[in-house]
Each structure stands twice: as structure tokens, then as C-alpha cells.
Scaffold this active site. Structure first.
Site, PDB file in Angstrom:
ATOM      1  N   ILE A 157       0.788  -1.332   0.042  1.00  0.00           N
ATOM      2  CA  ILE A 157       0.044   0.080   0.005  1.00  0.00           C
ATOM      3  C   ILE A 157       0.892   1.213  -0.040  1.00  0.00           C
ATOM      4  CG2 ILE A 157      -1.750   1.186   1.349  1.00  0.00           C
ATOM      5  CD1 ILE A 157      -2.672  -1.440   2.487  1.00  0.00           C
ATOM      6  N   ASP A 176      11.591   3.234   6.213  1.00  0.00           N
ATOM      7  CA  ASP A 176      11.258   1.735   6.357  1.00  0.00           C
ATOM      8  C   ASP A 176      12.669   1.209   6.599  1.00  0.00           C
ATOM      9  OD1 ASP A 176      10.936  -0.979   5.599  1.00  0.00           O
ATOM     10  OD2 ASP A 176       9.230  -0.400   4.447  1.00  0.00           O
ATOM     11  N   ALA A 236      -3.556   1.175   8.504  1.00  0.00           N
ATOM     12  CA  ALA A 236      -3.059   0.164   8.851  1.00  0.00           C
ATOM     13  C   ALA A 236      -3.745  -0.904   9.750  1.00  0.00           C
ATOM     14  CB  ALA A 236      -1.501   0.321   9.003  1.00  0.00           C
ATOM     15  N   ARG A 237      -3.207  -0.511  10.989  1.00  0.00           N
ATOM     16  CA  ARG A 237      -3.965  -1.361  12.241  1.00  0.00           C
ATOM     17  C   ARG A 237      -3.597  -0.330  13.396  1.00  0.00           C
ATOM     18  NH1 ARG A 237      -5.730  -4.010   8.789  1.00  0.00           N
ATOM     19  NH2 ARG A 237      -5.625  -6.298   8.527  1.00  0.00           N
ATOM     20  N   ASP A 260      -9.226   4.985   9.891  1.00  0.00           N
ATOM     21  CA  ASP A 260      -9.828   3.904   9.176  1.00  0.00           C
ATOM     22  C   ASP A 260      -9.883   2.870  10.360  1.00  0.00           C
ATOM     23  OD1 ASP A 260     -11.787   3.316   7.148  1.00  0.00           O
ATOM     24  OD2 ASP A 260     -10.277   1.761   6.682  1.00  0.00           O
ATOM     25  N   GLU A 265     -11.143  -1.615  17.854  1.00  0.00           N
ATOM     26  CA  GLU A 265     -12.011  -1.493  16.570  1.00  0.00           C
ATOM     27  C   GLU A 265     -13.360  -2.284  17.001  1.00  0.00           C
ATOM     28  OE1 GLU A 265     -11.768  -2.115  11.865  1.00  0.00           O
ATOM     29  OE2 GLU A 265     -10.118  -1.742  12.856  1.00  0.00           O
ATOM     30  N   HIS A 284     -13.225   1.448   8.736  1.00  0.00           N
ATOM     31  CA  HIS A 284     -12.457   0.377   8.051  1.00  0.00           C
ATOM     32  C   HIS A 284     -13.074  -0.007   6.856  1.00  0.00           C
ATOM     33  CE1 HIS A 284      -9.690  -3.194   9.081  1.00  0.00           C
ATOM     34  NE2 HIS A 284      -9.389  -2.919   7.941  1.00  0.00           N
ATOM     35  N   LEU A 285     -13.013   1.159   5.942  1.00  0.00           N
ATOM     36  CA  LEU A 285     -13.599   1.104   4.693  1.00  0.00           C
ATOM     37  C   LEU A 285     -12.809   1.316   3.638  1.00  0.00           C
ATOM     38  CD1 LEU A 285     -13.871   4.188   3.625  1.00  0.00           C
ATOM     39  CD2 LEU A 285     -15.908   4.289   4.855  1.00  0.00           C
TER      40      LEU A 285
END
Length: 326
Positions: A157, A176, A236-237, A260, A265, A284-285
Site C-alpha cells: 500500500i 522503512d 494499517a492497524r 480508518d 476497533e 474500516h472502509l
């Protein structure tokens, strides 16, 4: 997969395309691999097409599937159902994670552009006042020209977001630990250390998977170092971000957030972020929805066709890469 996933992802067109490249077991899709019908199907199965809600493919399941050689997953992560027993059997595994990355990246780009112009806040104010603000009085904090966008993780992503940002006048930074500065330059971005990513970014987009090493990675100290009015986007999370520190920073007006995903959640009904004007929370869409599920099905069908033709998978999942994948 679950019956709901099968119905949502695999349209009659998709099923017809799948039936052209393999002998498809009779529907409905299996969501319990211990039934008599499941064991009859598994006994002759060479390949499984899986999806959301797939039971774990453990040693007992594999024992009932002596001919099984491959798994094609019509969604993203395979962590929930591909077990060590699958890798020990030597199964080939494919995932539609690359296809699912596309709408997430599109969502991210949209939020970067909208929040650069403060669209949501200004629309809310306009709805209340019915009076247009004086656009000549907007400050230098409004707009997308020469803004700095930070990308946390060059995941599937993250890399797609970098691609989508290229036509715009953004400076793009990347952190990263598994990407070198030279590799970042090839992507067209500047590699920086993690603290610098936060201190320089007007928009910080989180794309790192949730792993033991990344839980709480976006810490209070990092968020406190962001420029006032900066935007943190998390697709992400939720647990990658320190939720308590984020809540304080956003509700205190230091930064804004597009979430998101959250931790937990869904957030409790009385959580302060629900009432915080600086937070946009979506359910979460960002991932594949509606007609975007067709892309997942098309990807799975194409992988089955490649495997049946002996060409191998275009999107293989490697056991040695699992530690870095969502």
C-alpha cells in the site's frame, strides 16, 4: 470462506471464469472443513480458493486433503488460515493483497488532498453558518502545494501511495528499516530516520503491518514532535499507534487524524475521539468494497489459471516473508 464472503466477492461472472480454468467443486462455499461434504471435497482437491472467514488449514484439514498443492486467497492476509502445516507440506500460496492495496492507497490519496485544503472542517463550518469564508484570508497552512508527506513503511500500500503522489507537488519522505536510501531514491522519495519522518511531515500516513515490533510504534514522543496542525492517517492497524497519546494530541488540537482503524476497533461509544472535531473516523472502509471485490475475484481467477498452466503465481506469499507481512 464464509457464505457472505463468497456471495460478495464471487459474482456469477467470476464463478463462470473460475469454472473455465478448473473443475470447480459444487457450491455453496465451504466454511466448515469438518463436515462430510467438506471431507468429500477435500479428498480430491488440488487447490483451495479461500476468502474471508476461511477456517484454519491445520494438520487435520491437510490430512483430509492428500492431493492439495496450492492455496489461492481472494483477500489480503493469509495469517488467519495458512498454518505451519501448510508450509511444511510445501503448499504454494497466493494472495490478493496487491489488489486490495489499490483502494486503500486511493483512500489515502483522497484524504491527503482533502485535508490539505481543510475541506471537511470548512464544509462543516459552511453548513453551520451558510456563509462562505473569505478564501483570500486562508493561511499558508491551507493547500497542497509543496506539502511534505511522510510514508511509514514501503508496504504494497505504501508503495502504491508513493506512485499516486507523483503527479502532485509534494515532497515525499519514507521511513522503512528494510529499504535503503538508494532504493528509496529509485522510488522517487527521500529516505529518513523515523524521528525525522515525524518532525518534517505535514501529513504522515501509516502503512506498517501490526507485528510485535510495530505495536505502539507511533509513540507519544513521535506524535508530539509533529508540526502543529499536521495530519496523521492510519489505514494499517489501530495498535500500531499509541491510542491514548493520539487521543490527547488530536482532542488537544495539536494535530488532526484520519482513522480508518482504531484500537480497539470499534472505539467505545463514549470515547473522546468520537466528539473530537480534529478526528475523522471511518469504519474500516479503505479496503475493497462493493464493486472493488470484483478485482479480488479477478485476481484469484488469474492466479488459478496461471497455476493450472504451470506458470506459477504472480502474487506468491513466501513463508520467509511472513514476519514482514500484515
Amino acid at each position: 470462506m464464509s457464505p457472505q464472503a463468497a456471495e460478495a466477492v464471487f459474482t456469477p461472472r467470476s464463478l463462470a471464469a473460475l469454472a473455465e480454468v478448473c473443475d470447480l467443486a459444487p457450491l455453496p462455499a465451504l466454511n466448515d472443513l469438518t463436515t462430510v461434504r467438506a471431507k468429500e471435497a477435500l479428498a480430491g482437491a488440488e487447490l483451495l480458493v479461500t476468502g474471508w472467514g476461511c477456517p484454519r488449514l491445520d494438520a487435520d484439514v491437510l490430512a483430509a486433503a492428500p492431493l492439495l498443492k496450492a492455496v489461492v486467497h481472494s483477500a489480503g492476509s493469509v495469517r488467519g488460515h495458512v498454518t505451519d502445516a501448510c508450509w511444511e507440506r510445501g503448499l504454494a500460496v497466493s494472495s490478493a493483497a496487491a489488489a486490495n492495496a489499490l483502494p486503500v492507497a486511493e483512500y489515502t490519496l483522497a484524504m491527503i488532498l482533502l485535508h490539505g485544503k481543510h475541506v471537511l472542517e470548512r464544509a462543516r463550518d459552511f453548513q453551520r453558518s451558510r456563509v462562505r469564508d473569505n478564501w483570500l484570508l486562508t493561511t499558508g497552512h491551507t493547500g497542497n502545494y509543496r506539502r511534505t508527506v511522510g510514508i511509514l513503511s514501503a508496504s504494497l500500500i505504501g508503495r502504491r501511495v508513493i506512485e499516486l503522489l507523483k503527479p502532485f507537488d509534494f515532497e515525499v519522505l519514507l521511513y522503512d528499516p528494510y529499504v535503503s536510501p538508494a532504493e528509496a531514491a529509485e522510488l522517487g522519495v527521500e529516505w529518513v530516520e523515523l524521528p525525522e519522518l515525524f518532525t518534517r511531515s505535514d501529513v504522515l500516513s501509516v502503512h506498517t503491518p501490526l507485528l510485535p515490533a510495530t505495536r505502539g510504534l507511533v509513540s507519544r514522543a513521535l506524535m508530539d514532535s509533529m508540526p502543529v496542525g499536521a495530519v496523521l492517517i492510519n489505514t494499517a492497524r489501530g495498535a500500531v499507534v499509541d491510542q491514548e497519546a493520539l487521543t490527547e494530541a488530536v482532542c488537544g488540537g495539536r494535530i488532526r487524524a484520519v482513522l480508518d482503524v482504531t484500537d480497539p476497533e470499534v472505539l467505545p461509544p463514549d470515547h473522546p475521539l468520537w466528539a473530537c472535531s480534529g478526528a475523522l473516523i471511518t469504519p474500516h472502509l479503505a479496503g475493497s468494497q462493493g464493486n472493488e471485490w470484483e478485482r479480488l475475484a479477478d485476481t484469484a481467477v488469474a492466479e488459478v489459471a496461471r497455476w493450472a498452466a504451470g506458470d506459477g503465481f504472480a502474487h506468491p506469499v513466501r513463508r520467509e516473508r511472513l514476519a514482514f507481512l500484515a
